[in-house]
Structures are given as structure tokens and as C-alpha cells.
Design an enzyme around this catalytic site. Structure first.
Site, PDB file in Angstrom:
ATOM      1  N   ASP A 241     -31.238  -1.872 -24.024  1.00 42.13           N
ATOM      2  CA  ASP A 241     -31.149  -3.306 -24.300  1.00 42.13           C
ATOM      3  C   ASP A 241     -30.567  -3.622 -25.674  1.00 42.13           C
ATOM      4  OD1 ASP A 241     -32.250  -3.896 -21.807  1.00 42.13           O
ATOM      5  OD2 ASP A 241     -34.297  -3.866 -22.570  1.00 42.13           O
ATOM      6  N   GLU A 242     -29.757  -2.719 -26.206  1.00 46.29           N
ATOM      7  CA  GLU A 242     -29.154  -2.934 -27.526  1.00 46.29           C
ATOM      8  C   GLU A 242     -27.633  -3.031 -27.458  1.00 46.29           C
ATOM      9  OE1 GLU A 242     -30.736  -3.432 -30.369  1.00 46.29           O
ATOM     10  OE2 GLU A 242     -32.727  -3.195 -29.498  1.00 46.29           O
TER      11      GLU A 242
END
Length: 297
Positions: A241-242
Site C-alpha cells: 500500500d505504498e
């Protein structure tokens, strides 16, 4: 969104190619490209550009060019652009025939709102892609997907060892897709899979990253007393999720909204954010620069 862009729609202008440039900014880039396109009698239908610093910063440009006999003339045009941009410019480019839509595979689990929204938009001509297949770790959505005439593959994926499932995913995807969309696919992709698949992966996340990550985001949001809920579409990288963010949006909520109300309204935000991200990626409107993106909507 409707998946239509505010810019000139590439699907309405005939034989068109997208020309994407990225590199070190310096004077003369636009002129050099325009000279080559004029030499080939190409008509510039739309042009977007951005520099993060005109004094040697990073330059981005998206040009849509219309050219009669495009397919036959692309190799010569590409060769001339290579020559022109090798003369003192630190620029890379891609040139793509827009009459050939990008092929996409959609991964989903049990939640159907994002998946069915993409299939509906595609069936109504709102997404300029070719949907090659839907892959799911559950059989639940097979009948819904098959109504759209899209192949559906059930690939079980349970437990910590996902290697067998991912091997089957890679077999299905090999040479068949240009990118992958995770439409609320509730499985973590391994770094090995991300490396081997070799195409961009777009994910929809049920919050403004990195808030309320993990399971039960709307229950957590209710407990926290939030006034805004949102969704984020981003590219998948090895860092969970980066990855580079493509699009985000929000909806306002208040104390009277239950967790179920938030989830229902959040699902609508997720659908719109994901469809915009898929549309923009399909039309070469998203240019990646490290962990950032430049988006020409």
C-alpha cells in the site's frame, strides 16, 4: 467519473497514437517533437506537458497525434523521433497505436461492486480496454462475470504459502495482458509475483492511505468518529500500500452514519476512483516518476 475525460477523447479521432515523453527538462524538446510530427504530416490532437523545475527538472509530455496510415508509418515515425531526441536531449519516449486497446486482467474476491462497475462501464464503451479475464480466489462471482462474456478463472489461494496459486496466475497472464487491476482482491501479492508478472498492477484501497489499513476499515472509521471517508487507487509495489498514487476521492459523513452506511457510501467512492484510474492508465494519461505520478486527466 464517468470514465470520459475532460480532454479530447482519443476514441473519437480516428487513427491516433499516444506519444509519451519523460526526462530532463531543457529548451527545445517540444519544438524537436513538433518538427518530427510535422515532417510526417501528423496532426496534434491534444498536448499536455509539465515540468517540476524548468531549470533542469523532470519534464513530462503526453501528445495525441493523428496520422493517416498510422499502422504502416509508426516504425518510421519512431525512428525519426529516436534520432531527434538523441541529439542533446536526455529523454525517453513511448509511441503507441491507440486503436489497439490495452489488455487487462481483473482480480477479485467476494466483493463485487468494483468488479461489476468496471465490467458495466466496459460493456457500455466507457473503458478503452480489452478485458482478457477475471481471476478470483472464490467461485462466487463466476455467473455474474460470465453474463458479460468474460472468461472467469477460479484459483484458490489460502494460507501463507501462495506459490501454487501465483504460479497459476502467472501461467494465465503470460503474454495475455498489459496490466492488472485488483478490484478488491483480498490477497497480498508476493514480491516474487510482482516482479515476475512484468506489467503494472493497479489496486483500489478503501481509505486515504495509509489510514485504517487492514480489515474492517469502516468499523474503525466509525469508532474514530471520522467526518470524511475516501478511497485511493495506486500502483502496486513490493511495499504494501505504498505504491505511486493515481487517484483519490472522499465522501462526507457524520455522527448519524452507521458503519454499514459508511461502507455503502465508501463503495461508491471506490468504484469511481478505480474506474478513473483504469481509464487514465488505459489512455496513457498516468506518467510515473519514482513514487509519484503525473496525471493528465
Amino acid at each position: 467519473m464517468s470514465a470520459n475525460s475532460s480532454s479530447t477523447s482519443t476514441k473519437a479521432v480516428g487513427e491516433c497514437a499516444s506519444l509519451i515523453l519523460q526526462g530532463r527538462d531543457r529548451p527545445g524538446i517540444v519544438a524537436a517533437v513538433a518538427d518530427v510530427l510535422a515532417k510526417h504530416n501528423g496532426n496534434i490532437v491534444s498536448l499536455d506537458q509539465y515540468s517540476d523545475d524548468p531549470e533542469g527538472g523532470h519534464f513530462f509530455q503526453r501528445t495525441i497525434v493523428q496520422l493517416e496510415g498510422l499502422k504502416a508509418r509508426l516504425p518510421e515515425l519512431e525512428a525519426d523521433l529516436t534520432t531527434a531526441l538523441s541529439e542533446g536531449f536526455d529523454i525517453t519516449f513511448t509511441l503507441r497505436d491507440l486503436s489497439q486497446p490495452k489488455r487487462v486482467a481483473i482480480f477479485a474476491s467476494k466483493s463485487d461492486h468494483c468488479l461489476l462497475d468496471l465490467l458495466w462501464r466496459h460493456s457500455h464503451g466507457e473503458l478503452p480496454v480489452s478485458i482478457a479475464m477475471v481471476i478470483s480466489n472464490h467461485p462466487d462471482l463466476a455467473r455474474e462475470v460470465q453474463r458479460f462474456g468474460i472468461p472467469y478463472f477460479f484459483v484458490p489461494s489460502q494460507g501463507p504459502d501462495k506459490s501454487e496459486a501465483e504460479a497459476e496466475h502467472l501461467r494465465l497472464l503470460k503474454d495475455n495482458v498489459d496490466f492488472v487491476v485488483l478490484a478488491r482482491y483480498m490477497q497480498i501479492l508476493s514480491p516474487s509475483f510482482i516482479e515476475k508478472v512484468g506489467v503494472p498492477i493497479i489496486n483500489i484501497h478503501h481509505s486515504f492511505l495509509p489510514a485504517f489499513i487492514g480489515a474492517g476499515p469502516y468499523a474503525k472509521a466509525k469508532e474514530r468518529g471520522v467526518k470524511l471517508i475516501g478511497a485511493t487507487a495506486h500502483y502496486v509495489t513490493e511495499d504494501l500500500d505504498e505504491g505511486p498514487i493515481i487517484e483519490q476521492d472522499v465522501a462526507r459523513v457524520n455522527h448519524s452514519d452507521s458503519a454499514a452506511d459508511m461502507q455503502r457510501r465508501g463503495a461508491n467512492v471506490e468504484r469511481n476512483v478505480l474506474s478513473r484510474a483504469v481509464y487514465w492508465h488505459a489512455e496513457d494519461r498516468v506518467l510515473r516518476n519514482g513514487n509519484h505520478t503525473v496525471v493528465f486527466p
